[in-house]
Motif scaffolding. Structure first.
Motif, mmCIF file in Angstrom:
data_model
loop_
_atom_site.group_PDB
_atom_site.id
_atom_site.type_symbol
_atom_site.label_atom_id
_atom_site.label_comp_id
_atom_site.label_asym_id
_atom_site.label_seq_id
_atom_site.Cartn_x
_atom_site.Cartn_y
_atom_site.Cartn_z
ATOM 1 N N ARG A 30 0.839 -1.202 0.000
ATOM 2 C CA ARG A 30 0.000 0.000 0.000
ATOM 3 C C ARG A 30 0.873 1.251 0.000
ATOM 4 N N LEU A 32 1.144 5.495 0.928
ATOM 5 C CA LEU A 32 0.584 6.608 1.693
ATOM 6 C C LEU A 32 1.346 7.891 1.368
ATOM 7 N N THR A 34 1.830 11.391 2.554
ATOM 8 C CA THR A 34 1.515 12.179 3.754
ATOM 9 C C THR A 34 1.414 13.673 3.449
ATOM 10 N N GLU A 66 -10.687 11.636 8.852
ATOM 11 C CA GLU A 66 -10.158 10.321 8.469
ATOM 12 C C GLU A 66 -9.704 10.467 7.017
ATOM 13 N N GLU A 68 -7.715 9.206 3.536
ATOM 14 C CA GLU A 68 -7.132 8.157 2.694
ATOM 15 C C GLU A 68 -6.405 8.859 1.554
ATOM 16 N N GLN A 109 -2.384 8.845 12.593
ATOM 17 C CA GLN A 109 -3.071 8.167 11.474
ATOM 18 C C GLN A 109 -2.085 7.398 10.601
ATOM 19 N N GLN A 110 -0.883 7.972 10.407
ATOM 20 C CA GLN A 110 0.106 7.322 9.529
ATOM 21 C C GLN A 110 0.584 6.002 10.143
ATOM 22 N N PHE A 113 -2.146 3.390 9.899
ATOM 23 C CA PHE A 113 -2.228 2.869 8.524
ATOM 24 C C PHE A 113 -1.243 1.706 8.356
ATOM 25 N N ARG A 116 -2.401 -1.376 10.081
ATOM 26 C CA ARG A 116 -3.513 -2.059 9.382
ATOM 27 C C ARG A 116 -3.014 -2.855 8.183
ATOM 28 N N HIS A 117 -1.780 -2.555 7.713
ATOM 29 C CA HIS A 117 -1.268 -3.206 6.498
ATOM 30 C C HIS A 117 0.105 -3.835 6.756
ATOM 31 N N VAL A 121 3.981 -1.257 3.509
ATOM 32 C CA VAL A 121 3.538 0.055 3.035
ATOM 33 C C VAL A 121 4.746 0.873 2.573
ATOM 34 N N VAL A 123 5.661 4.795 2.340
ATOM 35 C CA VAL A 123 5.152 6.066 2.872
ATOM 36 C C VAL A 123 6.125 7.168 2.513
#
Ligand code: DC
Length: 206
Positions: A30, A32, A34, A66, A68, A109-110, A113, A116-117, A121, A123
């Motif tokens: 995934r 991200l 930022t 929130e 994404e 939040q980062q 994330f 959750r993965h 990820v 980033v």
């Protein structure tokens, strides 16, 4: 604990988003962005007419969002992707990103994330290698000449790019800097494919 994270930092236009997205695709991980998160908070603050210097108010706003960033940028489910790169946002985002309460909410939040993965990820941002994921599996610092960076940005001129870089590098909290153990890649004369292959080769050897 080393997390399944590739962390990428660098100044405006160094190629972070493009490289990070392509790398995430190649790894089936995934992605991200930022910077898009700080832009989304800035857009919401502008929309609400908030005082952009107010750490408390903007921190509360940031906590209520929130965000994404892939495949589209959404805030509480609303698609804001096409609103993030206006001149007003470019001018305001570095000021909003200075605020400690905003940064605290975004970093929270980062990290959530990445949790959750666990598959992995990629980033990118300004403080990902130094503050958000200091234990990332691989840390990359991208750079490029100002000319090359300006050519890549259609929404921003060299003066605005330099202004943002100065604010992002000189701020007290989480300034942009190369982490001691980050690998530096100068993308001035390299294609996206070259850079992604260089990073993939590094990942294989650690
Ligand atoms: O990557 P970008 O140009 O979209 O980022 C927009 C702004 O957000 C950037 O000028 C500084 C801020 N930013 C930050 O402070 N920390 C991050 N991790 C990412 C971006």
């Amino acid at each position: 604990m080393t997390m399944n994270v590739v962390a990428i930092d660098g100044p405006v236009g160094s190629g972070k988003s493009t490289v990070a997205r392509a790398l995430a695709d190649a790894l089936d991980w995934r992605f991200l962005d930022t910077g898009a998160m700080y832009r989304a908070v800035t857009c919401e603050a502008l929309r609400h007419g908030s005082n952009l210097d107010d750490d408390h108010v903007l921190g509360e706003l940031a906590e209520s969002l929130e965000i994404e960033t892939s495949p589209r940028v959404t805030v509480n489910g609303r698609d804001v992707h096409d609103e993030l790169r206006t001149a007003a946002t470019n001018a305001a985002v570095s000021h909003v990103a200075v605020l400690p309460s905003v940064r605290r909410a975004m970093v929270h939040q980062q990290r959530a994330f990445a949790q959750r993965h666990p598959e992995g990820v990629v980033v990118e941002g300004r403080d990902i290698t130094t503050v958000v994921f200091p234990d990332a599996r691989l840390k990359i610092f991208l750079t490029a000449s100002l000319d090359a960076r300006t050519l890549r940005r259609h929404d921003e001129d060299a003066a605005s790019i330099q202004r943002r870089d100065e604010i992002d590098s000189a701020r007290e909290h989480s300034p942009l800097r190369q982490a001691d153990d980050a690998m530096m890649v100068d993308t001035t004369e390299k294609s996206v494919t070259d850079v992604v292959e260089e990073i993939l080769a590094c990942l294989l050897h650690i």
